[in-house]
Design a protein around this motif. Structure first.
Motif, PDB file in Angstrom:
ATOM      1  N   ILE A 110     -36.676   8.095  29.353  1.00  0.00           N
ATOM      2  CA  ILE A 110     -35.745   6.963  29.453  1.00  0.00           C
ATOM      3  C   ILE A 110     -35.046   7.081  30.804  1.00  0.00           C
ATOM      4  O   ILE A 110     -34.440   8.120  31.095  1.00  0.00           O
ATOM      5  N   HIS A 111     -35.137   6.015  31.601  1.00  0.00           N
ATOM      6  CA  HIS A 111     -34.614   6.082  32.976  1.00  0.00           C
ATOM      7  C   HIS A 111     -33.258   5.384  33.078  1.00  0.00           C
ATOM      8  O   HIS A 111     -33.047   4.532  33.949  1.00  0.00           O
ATOM      9  N   ASN A 112     -32.388   5.687  32.183  1.00  0.00           N
ATOM     10  CA  ASN A 112     -31.032   5.163  32.230  1.00  0.00           C
ATOM     11  C   ASN A 112     -30.187   5.997  31.253  1.00  0.00           C
ATOM     12  O   ASN A 112     -30.735   6.881  30.598  1.00  0.00           O
ATOM     13  N   PRO A 113     -28.863   5.766  31.162  1.00  0.00           N
ATOM     14  CA  PRO A 113     -28.028   6.666  30.339  1.00  0.00           C
ATOM     15  C   PRO A 113     -28.181   6.499  28.830  1.00  0.00           C
ATOM     16  O   PRO A 113     -27.372   7.038  28.077  1.00  0.00           O
ATOM     17  N   LEU A 116     -38.966  -6.323  31.553  1.00  0.00           N
ATOM     18  CA  LEU A 116     -39.145  -6.282  33.015  1.00  0.00           C
ATOM     19  C   LEU A 116     -38.476  -5.029  33.571  1.00  0.00           C
ATOM     20  O   LEU A 116     -37.280  -4.834  33.379  1.00  0.00           O
ATOM     21  N   GLY A 117     -39.254  -4.187  34.243  1.00  0.00           N
ATOM     22  CA  GLY A 117     -38.748  -2.881  34.678  1.00  0.00           C
ATOM     23  C   GLY A 117     -38.759  -1.939  33.494  1.00  0.00           C
ATOM     24  O   GLY A 117     -37.738  -1.366  33.124  1.00  0.00           O
ATOM     25  N   SER A 118     -39.945  -1.793  32.888  1.00  0.00           N
ATOM     26  CA  SER A 118     -40.065  -1.103  31.594  1.00  0.00           C
ATOM     27  C   SER A 118     -40.077   0.413  31.724  1.00  0.00           C
ATOM     28  O   SER A 118     -40.147   1.111  30.705  1.00  0.00           O
ATOM     29  N   ILE A 125     -43.574  -4.525  32.331  1.00  0.00           N
ATOM     30  CA  ILE A 125     -44.017  -4.588  33.731  1.00  0.00           C
ATOM     31  C   ILE A 125     -43.148  -3.645  34.537  1.00  0.00           C
ATOM     32  O   ILE A 125     -41.917  -3.686  34.437  1.00  0.00           O
ATOM     33  N   ASP A 126     -43.783  -2.771  35.308  1.00  0.00           N
ATOM     34  CA  ASP A 126     -42.996  -1.844  36.123  1.00  0.00           C
ATOM     35  C   ASP A 126     -43.707  -1.575  37.444  1.00  0.00           C
ATOM     36  O   ASP A 126     -44.930  -1.485  37.505  1.00  0.00           O
ATOM     37  N   MET A 127     -42.886  -1.421  38.487  1.00  0.00           N
ATOM     38  CA  MET A 127     -43.435  -1.245  39.832  1.00  0.00           C
ATOM     39  C   MET A 127     -43.822   0.204  40.119  1.00  0.00           C
ATOM     40  O   MET A 127     -44.493   0.466  41.116  1.00  0.00           O
ATOM     41  N   CYS A 175     -34.316  -6.859  30.332  1.00  0.00           N
ATOM     42  CA  CYS A 175     -34.322  -6.151  31.608  1.00  0.00           C
ATOM     43  C   CYS A 175     -33.229  -5.087  31.500  1.00  0.00           C
ATOM     44  O   CYS A 175     -32.043  -5.398  31.512  1.00  0.00           O
ATOM     45  N   ILE A 176     -33.680  -3.846  31.336  1.00  0.00           N
ATOM     46  CA  ILE A 176     -32.762  -2.764  30.976  1.00  0.00           C
ATOM     47  C   ILE A 176     -32.563  -1.857  32.188  1.00  0.00           C
ATOM     48  O   ILE A 176     -33.366  -0.967  32.462  1.00  0.00           O
ATOM     49  N   GLY A 177     -31.499  -2.141  32.934  1.00  0.00           N
ATOM     50  CA  GLY A 177     -31.189  -1.272  34.076  1.00  0.00           C
ATOM     51  C   GLY A 177     -32.016  -1.567  35.299  1.00  0.00           C
ATOM     52  O   GLY A 177     -32.357  -0.648  36.059  1.00  0.00           O
ATOM     53  N   ASP A 197     -46.798  -3.687  38.264  1.00  0.00           N
ATOM     54  CA  ASP A 197     -46.620  -4.829  39.172  1.00  0.00           C
ATOM     55  C   ASP A 197     -45.138  -5.001  39.495  1.00  0.00           C
ATOM     56  O   ASP A 197     -44.274  -4.421  38.820  1.00  0.00           O
ATOM     57  N   ASP A 198     -44.882  -5.826  40.492  1.00  0.00           N
ATOM     58  CA  ASP A 198     -43.520  -6.264  40.789  1.00  0.00           C
ATOM     59  C   ASP A 198     -43.168  -7.318  39.737  1.00  0.00           C
ATOM     60  O   ASP A 198     -43.902  -8.291  39.560  1.00  0.00           O
ATOM     61  N   ALA A 199     -42.064  -7.119  39.033  1.00  0.00           N
ATOM     62  CA  ALA A 199     -41.703  -8.052  37.954  1.00  0.00           C
ATOM     63  C   ALA A 199     -40.909  -9.256  38.464  1.00  0.00           C
ATOM     64  O   ALA A 199     -40.590 -10.151  37.677  1.00  0.00           O
ATOM     65  N   ALA A 200     -40.570  -9.277  39.757  1.00  0.00           N
ATOM     66  CA  ALA A 200     -39.802 -10.411  40.295  1.00  0.00           C
ATOM     67  C   ALA A 200     -40.585 -11.697  40.057  1.00  0.00           C
ATOM     68  O   ALA A 200     -41.768 -11.799  40.422  1.00  0.00           O
TER      69      ALA A 200
HETATM   70  N1  SAH Z   1     -35.984  -0.011  31.516  1.00  0.00           N
HETATM   71  C1  SAH Z   1     -36.461   1.329  31.762  1.00  0.00           C
HETATM   72  C2  SAH Z   1     -36.381   1.739  33.231  1.00  0.00           C
HETATM   73  C3  SAH Z   1     -35.055   1.561  33.918  1.00  0.00           C
HETATM   74  S1  SAH Z   1     -35.007   2.250  35.568  1.00  0.00           S
HETATM   75  C4  SAH Z   1     -35.748   2.323  30.888  1.00  0.00           C
HETATM   76  O1  SAH Z   1     -34.774   1.922  30.244  1.00  0.00           O
HETATM   77  O2  SAH Z   1     -36.134   3.488  30.823  1.00  0.00           O
HETATM   78  C5  SAH Z   1     -35.508   0.894  36.581  1.00  0.00           C
HETATM   79  C6  SAH Z   1     -37.014   0.652  36.545  1.00  0.00           C
HETATM   80  O3  SAH Z   1     -37.300  -0.510  37.310  1.00  0.00           O
HETATM   81  C7  SAH Z   1     -37.860   1.762  37.132  1.00  0.00           C
HETATM   82  O4  SAH Z   1     -38.817   2.116  36.187  1.00  0.00           O
HETATM   83  C8  SAH Z   1     -38.520   1.143  38.361  1.00  0.00           C
HETATM   84  O5  SAH Z   1     -39.814   1.621  38.593  1.00  0.00           O
HETATM   85  C9  SAH Z   1     -38.531  -0.318  37.986  1.00  0.00           C
HETATM   86  N2  SAH Z   1     -38.552  -1.289  39.083  1.00  0.00           N
HETATM   87  C10 SAH Z   1     -37.811  -1.301  40.211  1.00  0.00           C
HETATM   88  N3  SAH Z   1     -38.046  -2.417  40.917  1.00  0.00           N
HETATM   89  C11 SAH Z   1     -38.961  -3.152  40.205  1.00  0.00           C
HETATM   90  C12 SAH Z   1     -39.616  -4.402  40.400  1.00  0.00           C
HETATM   91  N4  SAH Z   1     -39.367  -5.159  41.462  1.00  0.00           N
HETATM   92  N5  SAH Z   1     -40.478  -4.822  39.454  1.00  0.00           N
HETATM   93  C13 SAH Z   1     -40.743  -4.073  38.344  1.00  0.00           C
HETATM   94  N6  SAH Z   1     -40.160  -2.891  38.122  1.00  0.00           N
HETATM   95  C14 SAH Z   1     -39.276  -2.431  39.029  1.00  0.00           C
END
Ligand code: SAH
Length: 248
Positions: free
Chosen positions: A16-19, A43-45, A65-67, A109-111, A93-96
């Motif tokens: 998990i990449h957040n608190p 988005l940003g999974s 989707i994650d970059m 979109c979590i963090g 991929d880029d989720a933008a």
């Molecule tokens: N939601 C996840 C990750 C949060 S951290 C969790 O809760 O664990 C932010 C994430 O966004 C990272 O995995 C990073 O790789 C991704 N990220 C950053 N820019 C991005 C973009 N433009 N498109 C998709 N993912 C992106």
């Protein structure tokens, strides 16, 4: 295409990449009363923990989707490990600007709200993938205590005090966008410690395995400074939570 290398190093061992911790995601899934037929877009999974555990515990299906190439690979492995690879799909991929072909019941979109250029833009983007009556999830920091100076905000790795709001103002800001806040789960300091402190051992082990890497100097500098910076600033000043929103 990838995210800056430092994150792929410091967060390589994070699920998990957040608190948030695993119990917080379980609490959130239960709070949302997810049904097996629910489709979830993320988005940003990251490493896919939210989608994989919700697929396992609540039977949902979903797309992330994650970059980060590394995190996307880890997501696929996690889905296999939990036996949910037929329910969740992960796209590197880029989720933008990403809009789902098939609309979803939960769009998250979590963090990573920079994906939509901030909270308001991300809500607008997620809304394009949402079924009528669906739920948007936004994971976002807020100030626990207002930083007394801009230097304190920078110590929290914010660009400025104005980057984040206090919790009541953040909640009010969703209302100003014409959304009801219908649920929320907030992180705590233990969760922050899991997110931040877990990077330190990962950095230390990476340095031992890669002493001659071009990047070793940067990682060493971070490991030296991060524990004190985190304890002084982020841990004291920054909150974080996931907010569930429904259009009014
Ligand atoms: N939601 C996840 C990750 C949060 S951290 C969790 O809760 O664990 C932010 C994430 O966004 C990272 O995995 C990073 O790789 C991704 N990220 C950053 N820019 C991005 C973009 N433009 N498109 C998709 N993912 C992106």
């Amino acid at each position: 295409m990838d995210i800056p290398r430092i994150f792929n190093i410091t967060e390589s061992a994070h699920r998990i990449h957040n608190p948030f911790t695993a119990d917080k995601f379980a609490t959130l899934g239960a709070a949302l009363r997810l049904e097996p037929e629910t489709r979830v877009l993320d988005l940003g999974s990251g490493s896919g923990e939210m989608l994989c555990t919700w697929a396992c515990d609540y039977g949902i299906s979903g797309t992330g989707i994650d970059m980060s190439q590394l995190f996307t690979e880890q997501s696929k492995l996690r889905a296999e490990e939990l036996g949910v690879a037929d329910q969740v799909e992960f796209i590197h991929d880029d989720a933008a600007g990403y809009v789902a072909d098939q609309k979803v019941g939960v769009a998250a979109c979590i963090g990573a709200t920079w994906i939509g250029g901030g909270v308001a833009g991300t809500i607008e983007l997620l809304a394009k993938s949402l079924l009528p009556g669906g739920i948007i999830l936004i994971g976002e920091p807020y100030w626990l205590r207002l930083p007394p100076t801009e230097d304190v905000a920078k110590g929290c790795l914010a660009g400025s005090v104005s980057d984040f709001l206090m919790l009541p103002e953040l909640i009010a800001s969703f209302g100003n966008l014409d959304y009801d806040v219908v649920e929320m789960v907030l992180a705590n300091q233990d969760g922050w410690d899991r997110y931040e402190a877990a990077k330190w051992l990962t950095m230390r082990r990476w340095l031992e395995a890669n002493p001659d890497d071009d990047f070793a100097k940067d990682v060493r500098a971070q490991l030296t400074l991060e524990p004190k910076r985190y304890a002084t600033y982020t841990r004291e000043y920054l909150g974080w939570g996931v907010f569930a929103l429904m259009a009014r």
